[in-house]
Scaffold this active site. Structure first.
Site, PDB file in Angstrom:
ATOM      1  CE1 TYR A 103      -2.192   1.903   2.597  1.00  0.00           C
ATOM      2  CE2 TYR A 103      -1.888   2.024   4.997  1.00  0.00           C
ATOM      3  CZ  TYR A 103      -1.664   1.404   3.697  1.00  0.00           C
ATOM      4  OH  TYR A 103      -0.915   0.447   3.688  1.00  0.00           O
ATOM      5  CB  SER A 106      -8.583   1.800   2.469  1.00  0.00           C
ATOM      6  OG  SER A 106      -7.289   1.748   2.873  1.00  0.00           O
TER       7      SER A 106
HETATM    8  P1  NAP Z   1       4.153  -0.974  -3.451  1.00  0.00           P
HETATM    9  O1  NAP Z   1       5.532  -1.231  -3.654  1.00  0.00           O
HETATM   10  O2  NAP Z   1       3.646   0.578  -3.801  1.00  0.00           O
HETATM   11  O3  NAP Z   1       3.162  -1.902  -4.627  1.00  0.00           O
HETATM   12  C1  NAP Z   1       1.897  -1.808  -4.581  1.00  0.00           C
HETATM   13  C2  NAP Z   1       1.424  -2.724  -5.509  1.00  0.00           C
HETATM   14  O4  NAP Z   1      -0.209  -2.825  -5.712  1.00  0.00           O
HETATM   15  C3  NAP Z   1       2.189  -2.589  -6.820  1.00  0.00           C
HETATM   16  O5  NAP Z   1       2.203  -3.959  -7.664  1.00  0.00           O
HETATM   17  C4  NAP Z   1       0.835  -1.909  -7.682  1.00  0.00           C
HETATM   18  O6  NAP Z   1       0.975  -2.117  -9.309  1.00  0.00           O
HETATM   19  C5  NAP Z   1      -0.238  -2.823  -7.026  1.00  0.00           C
HETATM   20  N1  NAP Z   1      -1.417  -2.054  -7.446  1.00  0.00           N
HETATM   21  C6  NAP Z   1      -1.977  -0.760  -7.083  1.00  0.00           C
HETATM   22  N2  NAP Z   1      -3.308  -0.709  -7.651  1.00  0.00           N
HETATM   23  C7  NAP Z   1      -3.639  -1.774  -8.310  1.00  0.00           C
HETATM   24  C8  NAP Z   1      -4.759  -2.048  -8.978  1.00  0.00           C
HETATM   25  N3  NAP Z   1      -5.754  -1.337  -9.126  1.00  0.00           N
HETATM   26  N4  NAP Z   1      -4.661  -3.559  -9.456  1.00  0.00           N
HETATM   27  C9  NAP Z   1      -3.910  -4.531  -9.198  1.00  0.00           C
HETATM   28  N5  NAP Z   1      -2.522  -3.785  -8.663  1.00  0.00           N
HETATM   29  C10 NAP Z   1      -2.625  -2.485  -8.166  1.00  0.00           C
HETATM   30  O7  NAP Z   1       3.578  -1.140  -2.031  1.00  0.00           O
HETATM   31  P2  NAP Z   1       3.844  -2.472  -0.981  1.00  0.00           P
HETATM   32  O8  NAP Z   1       4.578  -1.817   0.259  1.00  0.00           O
HETATM   33  O9  NAP Z   1       4.495  -3.704  -1.798  1.00  0.00           O
HETATM   34  O10 NAP Z   1       2.418  -2.682  -0.449  1.00  0.00           O
HETATM   35  C11 NAP Z   1       1.494  -4.082  -0.676  1.00  0.00           C
HETATM   36  C12 NAP Z   1       0.537  -3.958   0.339  1.00  0.00           C
HETATM   37  O11 NAP Z   1       1.256  -4.184   1.448  1.00  0.00           O
HETATM   38  C13 NAP Z   1      -0.436  -2.990   0.238  1.00  0.00           C
HETATM   39  O12 NAP Z   1      -1.721  -3.551   0.194  1.00  0.00           O
HETATM   40  C14 NAP Z   1      -0.029  -1.859   1.292  1.00  0.00           C
HETATM   41  O13 NAP Z   1      -1.249  -1.279   1.931  1.00  0.00           O
HETATM   42  C15 NAP Z   1       0.341  -2.930   2.369  1.00  0.00           C
HETATM   43  N6  NAP Z   1       1.314  -2.650   3.328  1.00  0.00           N
HETATM   44  C16 NAP Z   1       2.620  -2.079   2.980  1.00  0.00           C
HETATM   45  C17 NAP Z   1       3.172  -1.857   4.003  1.00  0.00           C
HETATM   46  C18 NAP Z   1       4.644  -1.080   3.894  1.00  0.00           C
HETATM   47  O14 NAP Z   1       5.261  -0.147   4.795  1.00  0.00           O
HETATM   48  N7  NAP Z   1       5.313  -0.904   2.756  1.00  0.00           N
HETATM   49  C19 NAP Z   1       2.933  -1.473   5.376  1.00  0.00           C
HETATM   50  C20 NAP Z   1       1.364  -2.138   5.535  1.00  0.00           C
HETATM   51  C21 NAP Z   1       0.769  -2.417   4.648  1.00  0.00           C
HETATM   52  P3  NAP Z   1       1.519  -0.954 -10.042  1.00  0.00           P
HETATM   53  O15 NAP Z   1       2.723  -1.257 -10.329  1.00  0.00           O
HETATM   54  O16 NAP Z   1       0.629  -1.266 -11.368  1.00  0.00           O
HETATM   55  O17 NAP Z   1       1.261   0.505  -9.584  1.00  0.00           O
END
Ligand code: NAP
Length: 262
Positions: free
Chosen positions: A187, A190
């Site tokens: 992670y 990436s």
């Molecule tokens: P999440 O709730 O796990 O949602 C992830 C999203 O990405 C889901 O809609 C998932 O779709 C989608 N996804 C995964 N693989 C995919 C693919 N191949 N093509 C299209 N969509 C795909 O995570 P989140 O917390 O909302 O994270 C969103 C972004 O914020 C990510 O880039 C994450 O690294 C970043 N982020 C999050 C945090 C945090 O604390 N939450 C902190 C820093 C950065 P499916 O439902 O189909 O799996």
């Protein structure tokens, strides 16, 4: 969704978490939003849960699948018109650390954002915004000085970045990544690579703003229940970067609209 003078935003991974909330906030700001998701049904369900006035259009887009990205690019060229904001939000945080985890993580978090951006950047309007949803985990302090310098080299280009990411994969396969100064986290690498991509693209194009943002630690499926921030707060920083005016910052890394260190 009717063609209009309204600004247009495309969000990847829009079916849940930060992506869904970013779609909601963008629609609230008057954008036409293309809510994309890996599954067409999930995209439809998520779009239906938002503002129901036709301003949120669901579409299938699996960022790790080249054919899906190409099909979406064709649809965008034929039906969407100029794009004001592209939000590369889709991301995964997989358990464990081995070559499969490295490949699975990079294929969405880095190669997915690269593939989608290369396909759609030509459609982004002058002065539009490309947002890379990155993470504080992408910062470079855990790397050897030599690797840090290579990530931050102003001469790094996409080919050089692909080679660097390939070296990580090879080092993991050979069991030598720690000795070479890489962290044991797919992670982290990436998101470091995604940030490097932001710097490269920003240097290459003054026409479109490209910025990385960190949403903070957010209560989503990925962040978990103990996370310190609400999804509304986390998505606000994404939407800030997606809606910057043409005089906004370019090639930076931000949390809550404030610059943070690479
Ligand atoms: P999440 O709730 O796990 O949602 C992830 C999203 O990405 C889901 O809609 C998932 O779709 C989608 N996804 C995964 N693989 C995919 C693919 N191949 N093509 C299209 N969509 C795909 O995570 P989140 O917390 O909302 O994270 C969103 C972004 O914020 C990510 O880039 C994450 O690294 C970043 N982020 C999050 C945090 C945090 O604390 N939450 C902190 C820093 C950065 P499916 O439902 O189909 O799996």
């Amino acid at each position: 969704m009717s063609e209009s003078t309204t600004r247009l935003a495309i969000v990847t991974g829009g079916n849940r978490g930060l992506g869904l909330e970013a779609c909601r906030q963008l629609a609230q700001k008057g954008y036409r939003v293309v809510l994309t998701a890996r599954s067409a049904d999930d995209a439809k369900r998520a779009a239906a849960s938002l503002k129901n006035d036709g301003s949120v259009r669901p579409e299938q887009l699996d960022v790790s699948n080249a054919a899906s990205v190409q099909a979406f690019e064709e649809l965008a060229r034929a039906q969407l018109g100029p794009v004001d904001a592209l939000v590369n939000n889709a991301g995964v945080s997989l358990n464990g650390f081995d070559l499969n985890v490295v490949r699975g993580t990079l294929s969405v978090n880095f190669f997915g954002a690269l593939r989608v951006t290369q396909a759609l950047q030509p459609l982004v309007a002058d002065g539009g915004n490309i947002v890379m949803v990155s993470s504080g985990m992408g910062e470079l302090s855990a790397y050897s000085g030599a690797l840090r310098a290579r990530f931050l080299d102003p001469a790094l280009d996409v080919a050089g970045l692909l080679a660097l990411v390939g070296e990580f994969e090879s080092a993991v396969a050979a069991g030598t990544h720690t000795a070479q100064g890489w962290p044991s986290s797919a992670y982290r690498v990436s998101k470091a690579a995604l940030n490097a991509l932001t710097r490269i693209l920003a240097k290459q194009s003054a026409r479109v703003h490209v910025n990385s943002i960190c949403p903070g630690w957010v209560k989503t499926d990925m962040g978990g229940r103990s996370a310190s921030r609400t999804v509304e707060t986390g998505a606000k920083g994404i939407v800030w970067a997606a809606t910057l005016g043409s005089d906004g910052p370019h090639g930076g890394f931000f949390r809550d609209g404030k610059a943070i260190a690479w």
